[in-house]
Design a protein around this motif. Structure first.
Motif, PDB file in Angstrom:
ATOM      1  N   VAL A 191     -71.110  42.400 -69.377  1.00 36.81           N
ATOM      2  CA  VAL A 191     -72.141  41.460 -68.930  1.00 36.81           C
ATOM      3  C   VAL A 191     -71.677  40.064 -69.302  1.00 36.81           C
ATOM      4  CG1 VAL A 191     -74.553  40.768 -69.116  1.00 36.81           C
ATOM      5  CG2 VAL A 191     -73.945  43.194 -69.284  1.00 36.81           C
ATOM      6  N   GLY A 192     -71.369  39.232 -68.299  1.00 34.57           N
ATOM      7  CA  GLY A 192     -70.908  37.867 -68.547  1.00 34.57           C
ATOM      8  C   GLY A 192     -72.045  36.874 -68.385  1.00 34.57           C
ATOM      9  N   ILE A 193     -72.059  35.855 -69.239  1.00 40.21           N
ATOM     10  CA  ILE A 193     -73.135  34.861 -69.207  1.00 40.21           C
ATOM     11  C   ILE A 193     -72.516  33.471 -69.114  1.00 40.21           C
ATOM     12  CG2 ILE A 193     -75.131  33.894 -70.425  1.00 40.21           C
ATOM     13  CD1 ILE A 193     -75.480  36.652 -71.719  1.00 40.21           C
ATOM     14  N   ALA A 194     -72.805  32.787 -68.017  1.00 44.20           N
ATOM     15  CA  ALA A 194     -72.286  31.447 -67.766  1.00 44.20           C
ATOM     16  C   ALA A 194     -73.446  30.480 -67.565  1.00 44.20           C
ATOM     17  CB  ALA A 194     -71.374  31.456 -66.531  1.00 44.20           C
ATOM     18  N   GLY A 195     -73.130  29.182 -67.573  1.00 48.52           N
ATOM     19  CA  GLY A 195     -74.165  28.176 -67.352  1.00 48.52           C
ATOM     20  C   GLY A 195     -73.895  26.930 -68.167  1.00 48.52           C
ATOM     21  N   SER A 196     -74.579  25.856 -67.819  1.00 53.48           N
ATOM     22  CA  SER A 196     -74.389  24.605 -68.541  1.00 53.48           C
ATOM     23  C   SER A 196     -75.014  24.659 -69.926  1.00 53.48           C
ATOM     24  CB  SER A 196     -74.993  23.434 -67.746  1.00 53.48           C
ATOM     25  OG  SER A 196     -74.302  23.252 -66.531  1.00 53.48           O
ATOM     26  N   TYR A 197     -76.154  25.294 -70.047  1.00 50.44           N
ATOM     27  CA  TYR A 197     -76.790  25.475 -71.358  1.00 50.44           C
ATOM     28  C   TYR A 197     -77.688  26.707 -71.298  1.00 50.44           C
ATOM     29  CZ  TYR A 197     -79.748  22.246 -68.663  1.00 50.44           C
ATOM     30  OH  TYR A 197     -80.433  21.626 -67.656  1.00 50.44           O
ATOM     31  N   GLY A 198     -78.074  27.166 -72.473  1.00 48.41           N
ATOM     32  CA  GLY A 198     -78.883  28.379 -72.561  1.00 48.41           C
ATOM     33  C   GLY A 198     -78.061  29.648 -72.644  1.00 48.41           C
ATOM     34  N   LEU A 368     -89.946  30.014 -80.077  1.00 47.38           N
ATOM     35  CA  LEU A 368     -90.571  28.755 -79.682  1.00 47.38           C
ATOM     36  C   LEU A 368     -89.898  28.217 -78.417  1.00 47.38           C
ATOM     37  CD1 LEU A 368     -90.754  26.968 -83.153  1.00 47.38           C
ATOM     38  CD2 LEU A 368     -92.612  28.145 -81.961  1.00 47.38           C
ATOM     39  N   GLY A 369     -90.638  27.426 -77.656  1.00 47.00           N
ATOM     40  CA  GLY A 369     -90.033  26.722 -76.531  1.00 47.00           C
ATOM     41  C   GLY A 369     -90.234  27.421 -75.203  1.00 47.00           C
ATOM     42  N   ARG A 370     -90.854  26.708 -74.264  1.00 46.86           N
ATOM     43  CA  ARG A 370     -91.116  27.258 -72.935  1.00 46.86           C
ATOM     44  C   ARG A 370     -89.826  27.677 -72.236  1.00 46.86           C
ATOM     45  NH1 ARG A 370     -95.768  26.539 -70.070  1.00 46.86           N
ATOM     46  NH2 ARG A 370     -96.397  24.976 -71.603  1.00 46.86           N
ATOM     47  N   HIS A 371     -88.724  26.946 -72.522  1.00 46.19           N
ATOM     48  CA  HIS A 371     -87.460  27.277 -71.877  1.00 46.19           C
ATOM     49  C   HIS A 371     -86.977  28.671 -72.254  1.00 46.19           C
ATOM     50  CE1 HIS A 371     -86.297  25.968 -75.862  1.00 46.19           C
ATOM     51  NE2 HIS A 371     -85.096  26.491 -75.681  1.00 46.19           N
ATOM     52  N   ASN A 372     -87.423  29.189 -73.404  1.00 47.55           N
ATOM     53  CA  ASN A 372     -87.006  30.531 -73.797  1.00 47.55           C
ATOM     54  C   ASN A 372     -87.599  31.611 -72.900  1.00 47.55           C
ATOM     55  OD1 ASN A 372     -85.062  30.559 -75.865  1.00 47.55           O
ATOM     56  ND2 ASN A 372     -86.582  29.900 -77.360  1.00 47.55           N
ATOM     57  N   VAL A 373     -88.677  31.284 -72.181  1.00 48.04           N
ATOM     58  CA  VAL A 373     -89.198  32.251 -71.208  1.00 48.04           C
ATOM     59  C   VAL A 373     -88.150  32.474 -70.116  1.00 48.04           C
ATOM     60  CG1 VAL A 373     -91.022  32.751 -69.550  1.00 48.04           C
ATOM     61  CG2 VAL A 373     -91.580  31.593 -71.691  1.00 48.04           C
ATOM     62  N   GLU A 374     -87.495  31.392 -69.672  1.00 45.80           N
ATOM     63  CA  GLU A 374     -86.416  31.521 -68.684  1.00 45.80           C
ATOM     64  C   GLU A 374     -85.303  32.422 -69.219  1.00 45.80           C
ATOM     65  OE1 GLU A 374     -84.970  27.677 -67.758  1.00 45.80           O
ATOM     66  OE2 GLU A 374     -86.817  26.985 -66.781  1.00 45.80           O
ATOM     67  N   ASN A 375     -84.870  32.140 -70.463  1.00 43.70           N
ATOM     68  CA  ASN A 375     -83.778  32.922 -71.040  1.00 43.70           C
ATOM     69  C   ASN A 375     -84.157  34.389 -71.181  1.00 43.70           C
ATOM     70  OD1 ASN A 375     -82.405  30.475 -71.294  1.00 43.70           O
ATOM     71  ND2 ASN A 375     -83.104  30.153 -73.402  1.00 43.70           N
ATOM     72  N   PRO A 427     -79.859  17.140 -72.361  1.00 42.27           N
ATOM     73  CA  PRO A 427     -81.104  16.488 -71.933  1.00 42.27           C
ATOM     74  C   PRO A 427     -82.269  17.443 -71.729  1.00 42.27           C
ATOM     75  CG  PRO A 427     -79.232  15.515 -70.795  1.00 42.27           C
ATOM     76  CD  PRO A 427     -78.697  16.676 -71.577  1.00 42.27           C
ATOM     77  N   ALA A 428     -82.040  18.568 -71.051  1.00 42.60           N
ATOM     78  CA  ALA A 428     -83.130  19.527 -70.828  1.00 42.60           C
ATOM     79  C   ALA A 428     -83.584  20.151 -72.139  1.00 42.60           C
ATOM     80  CB  ALA A 428     -82.674  20.605 -69.846  1.00 42.60           C
ATOM     81  N   GLY A 429     -82.612  20.498 -72.990  1.00 42.65           N
ATOM     82  CA  GLY A 429     -82.949  21.095 -74.280  1.00 42.65           C
ATOM     83  C   GLY A 429     -83.709  20.134 -75.174  1.00 42.65           C
ATOM     84  N   PHE A 430     -83.325  18.847 -75.132  1.00 41.37           N
ATOM     85  CA  PHE A 430     -84.018  17.838 -75.936  1.00 41.37           C
ATOM     86  C   PHE A 430     -85.476  17.724 -75.481  1.00 41.37           C
ATOM     87  CE2 PHE A 430     -85.310  13.799 -77.574  1.00 41.37           C
ATOM     88  CZ  PHE A 430     -84.530  13.569 -78.692  1.00 41.37           C
ATOM     89  N   ALA A 431     -85.687  17.711 -74.160  1.00 40.29           N
ATOM     90  CA  ALA A 431     -87.053  17.603 -73.633  1.00 40.29           C
ATOM     91  C   ALA A 431     -87.901  18.788 -74.089  1.00 40.29           C
ATOM     92  CB  ALA A 431     -87.015  17.522 -72.108  1.00 40.29           C
ATOM     93  N   MET A 432     -87.324  19.996 -74.021  1.00 48.07           N
ATOM     94  CA  MET A 432     -88.061  21.177 -74.458  1.00 48.07           C
ATOM     95  C   MET A 432     -88.335  21.140 -75.963  1.00 48.07           C
ATOM     96  SD  MET A 432     -88.816  23.075 -71.913  1.00 48.07           S
ATOM     97  CE  MET A 432     -88.351  23.389 -70.209  1.00 48.07           C
ATOM     98  N   ALA A 433     -87.362  20.649 -76.733  1.00 48.59           N
ATOM     99  CA  ALA A 433     -87.551  20.563 -78.182  1.00 48.59           C
ATOM    100  C   ALA A 433     -88.688  19.614 -78.525  1.00 48.59           C
ATOM    101  CB  ALA A 433     -86.259  20.111 -78.848  1.00 48.59           C
ATOM    102  N   MET A 434     -88.805  18.517 -77.770  1.00 52.75           N
ATOM    103  CA  MET A 434     -89.900  17.578 -78.028  1.00 52.75           C
ATOM    104  C   MET A 434     -91.256  18.213 -77.702  1.00 52.75           C
ATOM    105  SD  MET A 434     -88.446  15.067 -79.441  1.00 52.75           S
ATOM    106  CE  MET A 434     -87.347  16.337 -80.064  1.00 52.75           C
TER     107      MET A 434
END
Length: 536
Positions: A191-198, A368-375, A427-434
């Motif tokens: 299982v390979g995982i690619a992407g700019s972040y996350g 924590l963090g709404r972005h973790n729902v995506e992950n 930038p996206a991670g910083f926004a989610m952290a805030m």
């Protein structure tokens, strides 16, 4: 007198060599942090000339070297005097280097890997050959070269790196061939995982959910380059492993083609397409092109899971020879699975996962963090593709742990809450952290050095980061006066009180502030922690 002059000449060359090697050791650390990339290392040297020139003894030796090019010393007495000055300057320079090291402690020490040792030996031999020229050369040009050597240490290291590259390339090729042989022999599902972040968070979540059914090996931490992956395969992969979850670096030299020849995937995930590593890629268009290209590569697997909330990835429709599975935390009903009823608080997340067949499953996690729902959804999609039951997935989501330095909540001293989000902010991670920080009660303290590796967009993104921080933090501590100037401007432009902005030069100074600044109940978030190459 001639004998004494000759002895002192040898000692002068020896002290110059010792000082050069001390400098080379420091520079080797910086080169290693820059992943042995010559271009990036030279760029670092240009930006940090002031730090490299912080030892005045280097200037004195350099002055002697330049003077030796124009003034020929005839008498033994003059040679004795000049060499004595050189020896004293060299020894003092060594002590000065030690003092500079004590004043600037490092976060990640130099790791003496076999490659680092080989390069150090090569550079030492090269330096010794140059410094010993006074013994075999004619005239003061040879002596001048020896005295200039400490100042020329960056150049010597680059030359050594160039000399060693063909050898290192051969060693890398052997490692890759051996790792491919081992992987093919054990034949786990990859299982390979690619992407700019996350990538790293999704990797941890995927491995955790799969462990309920399979024996899983995961590349640790941020091992995502060819050599890091080879190390895991050659050192840890065994016949007992049924699934190998591997993170793939989008900025790996040779591109995804190189990595996928090493680890051809059965199934893969693309988490996001963003500005991370814009400095390396050169443009947003190049990043989009690379990520879209990954999906169509044969080595990315017959099934590719995409984050449908990413605008670039949402544009990808059908791909010949591929099964595309989409996951959305933003309510994209056309996705194969999506999340609804997302509730975020300081205690974690709760949400429902819906399949396109109208199946609904309630999930909760302490993450924590709404972005973790995506992950999580991306990990769930892979788990479902590999036959993990929904009951096991729900139990797995409930027991997920945050990867190190990614919104980890810890209890600090004196009743203070610490949120460690120090790894590689974007930038996206910083926004989610805030958004996460704002969910905690006052008083909220943000510690950050800002964002990096964003090329021409860096100042703009840091100003925006400052504006976002103004709405979430009560006090902001900026680490690094120069590189955080844009963050400061963003804070002030959003009306943040200037008295609540503190600026320090290092994390050590932050530690000193905490004792007098914090009170029980405060929340401190560490957002991004730059490597030692960014120290001011």
């Amino acid at each position: 007198m001639r004998g004494l002059a000759a002895l002192l000449a040898v000692l002068a060359a020896g002290t110059a060599l010792a000082l050069t090697l001390v400098r080379v050791l420091y520079l080797l650390h910086m080169l290693q942090l820059e992943e042995y990339d010559t271009r990036r290392f030279v760029h670092w040297v240009v930006l940090h000339v002031d730090r490299l020139a912080a030892n005045p003894m280097l200037d004195l030796l350099g002055f002697l070297g330049i003077a030796a090019l124009f003034v020929r010393l005839e008498s033994a007495l003059s040679i004795v005097i000049v060499c004595t000055v050189s020896i004293v300057a060299g020894l003092t320079g060594l002590l000065w280097e030690r003092r500079l090291g004590v004043r600037s402690p490092v976060k990640k020490a130099l790791v003496m890997t076999p490659r680092a040792r080989r390069l150090l030996v090569c550079t030492a031999i090269l330096s010794a050959a140059i410094c010993l020229l006074p013994l075999i050369g004619k005239g003061w040009f040879a002596g001048a070269t020896a005295w200039l050597m400490p100042l020329m240490a960056p150049l010597v290291l680059v030359v050594g790196r160039t000399i060693m590259e063909p050898i290192e390339a051969s060693i890398r090729d052997w490692y890759v061939r051996d790792a491919r042989r081992i992987l093919a022999g054990f034949a786990p599902t990859v299982v390979g995982i690619a992407g700019s972040y996350g990538k790293t968070s999704t990797k941890f979540f995927t491995a955790h959910l799969l462990e309920s059914r399979y024996r899983v090996l995961m590349t640790p931490e941020s091992y995502n380059t060819a050599m890091g992956i080879c190390r895991v395969i050659r050192g840890q992969l065994g016949p007992e492993h049924e699934v190998f979850v591997v993170e793939l670096a989008e900025n790996e030299k040779g591109g995804f083609e190189h990595l996928l020849r090493l680890v051809p995937c059965s199934i893969s995930i693309v988490t996001s397409v963003g500005l991370q590593h814009l400095e390396e890629f050169g443009s947003e268009a190049a990043i989009r092109r690379v990520m879209k290209g990954f999906v169509s590569m044969p080595g990315s697997g017959s099934t590719v899971v995409l984050n449908a909330d990413d605008l670039v990835l949402a544009e990808i429709g059908s791909v010949r020879g591929k099964r595309i599975v989409s996951a959305s935390a933003g309510g994209s009903l056309s996705s194969d699975l999506h999340a609804e009823n997302i509730v975020m608080s300081a205690d974690g997340l709760s949400f429902d996962i819906l399949m396109s067949q109208d199946e609904r499953f309630a999930c909760c996690t302490k993450l924590l963090g709404r972005h973790n729902v995506e992950n999580i959804l991306l990990a769930v999609a892979v788990a479902r593709e590999l036959g993990v039951s929904w009951n096991a997935i729900q139990d797995g989501v409930a027991t997920l742990q945050a990867p190190p330095h990614r919104l980890q909540v810890m209890a600090g001293a004196g009743g203070v809450r610490i949120i460690d989000d120090a790894f590689n902010s974007n930038p996206a991670g910083f926004a989610m952290a805030m958004e996460v920080l704002a969910a905690f009660p006052s008083r909220r303290v943000l510690v950050t050095p800002g964002l990096v590796s964003l090329g021409k967009a860096e100042d703009t993104e840091n100003m925006e980061a400052g504006r976002r921080a103004a709405g979430s933090a009560d006090t902001v501590i900026l680490v690094g006066p120069k590189k955080t100037q844009s963050v400061r401007e963003g804070l002030l432009s959003a009306g943040f009180p200037e008295a609540n902005i503190l600026t320090v030069r290092s994390l050590e100074e932050v530690t000193g502030l905490m004792g007098s600044l914090l009170t029980p109940g405060d929340t401190v978030m560490f957002e991004n922690d730059l490597p030692d190459t960014y120290n001011e």
